[in-house]
Design an enzyme around this catalytic site. Structure first.
Site, short mmCIF file in Angstrom:
data_model
loop_
_atom_site.label_atom_id
_atom_site.label_comp_id
_atom_site.label_asym_id
_atom_site.label_seq_id
_atom_site.Cartn_x
_atom_site.Cartn_y
_atom_site.Cartn_z
N ARG A 47 -6.27 -5.98 3.36
CA ARG A 47 -5.89 -4.77 4.10
C ARG A 47 -4.38 -4.61 4.15
NH1 ARG A 47 -10.54 -2.66 5.90
NH2 ARG A 47 -12.24 -4.14 6.15
N ASP A 48 -3.95 -3.36 3.98
CA ASP A 48 -2.52 -3.04 4.02
C ASP A 48 -1.99 -3.32 5.43
OD1 ASP A 48 -0.59 -0.93 2.13
OD2 ASP A 48 0.00 -1.36 4.20
N HIS B 274 -0.78 -2.72 -7.84
CA HIS B 274 -1.80 -2.62 -6.80
C HIS B 274 -2.34 -1.21 -6.72
CE1 HIS B 274 2.18 -1.92 -4.98
NE2 HIS B 274 1.59 -1.08 -4.16
N HIS C 251 -4.12 1.38 -4.11
CA HIS C 251 -4.43 1.66 -2.71
C HIS C 251 -5.80 2.33 -2.63
CE1 HIS C 251 -0.15 1.45 -1.03
NE2 HIS C 251 0.11 1.58 -2.32
P1 DGP Z 1 3.68 0.63 -2.55
O1 DGP Z 1 4.60 1.57 -1.83
O2 DGP Z 1 2.67 1.37 -3.40
O3 DGP Z 1 4.42 -0.45 -3.31
O4 DGP Z 1 2.84 -0.06 -1.40
C1 DGP Z 1 3.07 -1.34 -0.92
C2 DGP Z 1 2.19 -1.55 0.27
O5 DGP Z 1 2.17 -2.91 0.56
C3 DGP Z 1 2.64 -0.83 1.55
O6 DGP Z 1 1.66 0.13 1.93
C4 DGP Z 1 2.74 -1.93 2.58
C5 DGP Z 1 2.03 -3.09 1.94
N1 DGP Z 1 2.60 -4.38 2.25
C6 DGP Z 1 3.89 -4.77 2.11
N2 DGP Z 1 4.06 -6.04 2.50
C7 DGP Z 1 2.82 -6.48 2.90
C8 DGP Z 1 2.34 -7.71 3.41
O7 DGP Z 1 3.08 -8.68 3.59
N3 DGP Z 1 1.02 -7.78 3.71
C9 DGP Z 1 0.17 -6.72 3.53
N4 DGP Z 1 -1.13 -6.88 3.86
N5 DGP Z 1 0.59 -5.54 3.04
C10 DGP Z 1 1.90 -5.42 2.74
#
Ligand code: DGP
Length: 115
Positions: A30-31, A101, A103
């Site tokens: 999960r984000d 990744h 989403h």
């Molecule tokens: P993007 O902008 O497409 O590179 O999205 C990166 C996503 O990664 C953003 O929605 C927040 C998420 N994210 C960043 N750091 C972490 C983390 O440490 N843990 C989790 N679960 N998500 C993270």
């Protein structure tokens, strides 16, 4: 695996995450900053910086990432209501984490705008 990559560190277990899927090749968690009730990131275990770094031979991996997203959408109960699959690429695309990744976003009506 790269030491600087936050998603590699999540995959290795060094950084905790709410993991919802792991088949040894693909991991989903999960984000940390969800923008909808369901916001899951589906990532290859192997470090690939982004779409620009995909190579011939990665077709099956990319296809499987999408199929995992579909499977998780069903599991989350949003397959009928609908969802959005997004891959950001590079600075203008809004890519913040340089590890490929996808989403999976859903659980509410999403904005019609694509940016
Ligand atoms: P993007 O902008 O497409 O590179 O999205 C990166 C996503 O990664 C953003 O929605 C927040 C998420 N994210 C960043 N750091 C972490 C983390 O440490 N843990 C989790 N679960 N998500 C993270």
């Amino acid at each position: 695996m790269t030491d600087e990559c936050v998603f590699c560190r999540i995959i290795s277990g060094e950084i905790p995450s709410n993991t919802v899927y792991d088949d040894g090749e693909i991991v989903a968690f999960r984000d940390v900053q969800p923008i909808a009730p369901t916001h899951i990131l589906i990532v290859p275990r192997r470090h690939i910086s982004g779409v620009n770094e995909l190579a011939p031979g990665d077709e099956a991996l990319v296809g499987r990432i999408v199929l995992v997203a579909r499977q998780l959408a069903q599991k989350e109960g949003i397959d009928e209501s609908g969802y959005r699959l997004v891959v950001n690429c590079g600075p203008d695309g809004g890519q913040a984490v340089m590890h490929l990744h996808l989403h999976l976003i859903g659980g509410r009506k999403l904005d019609d705008s694509l940016g």
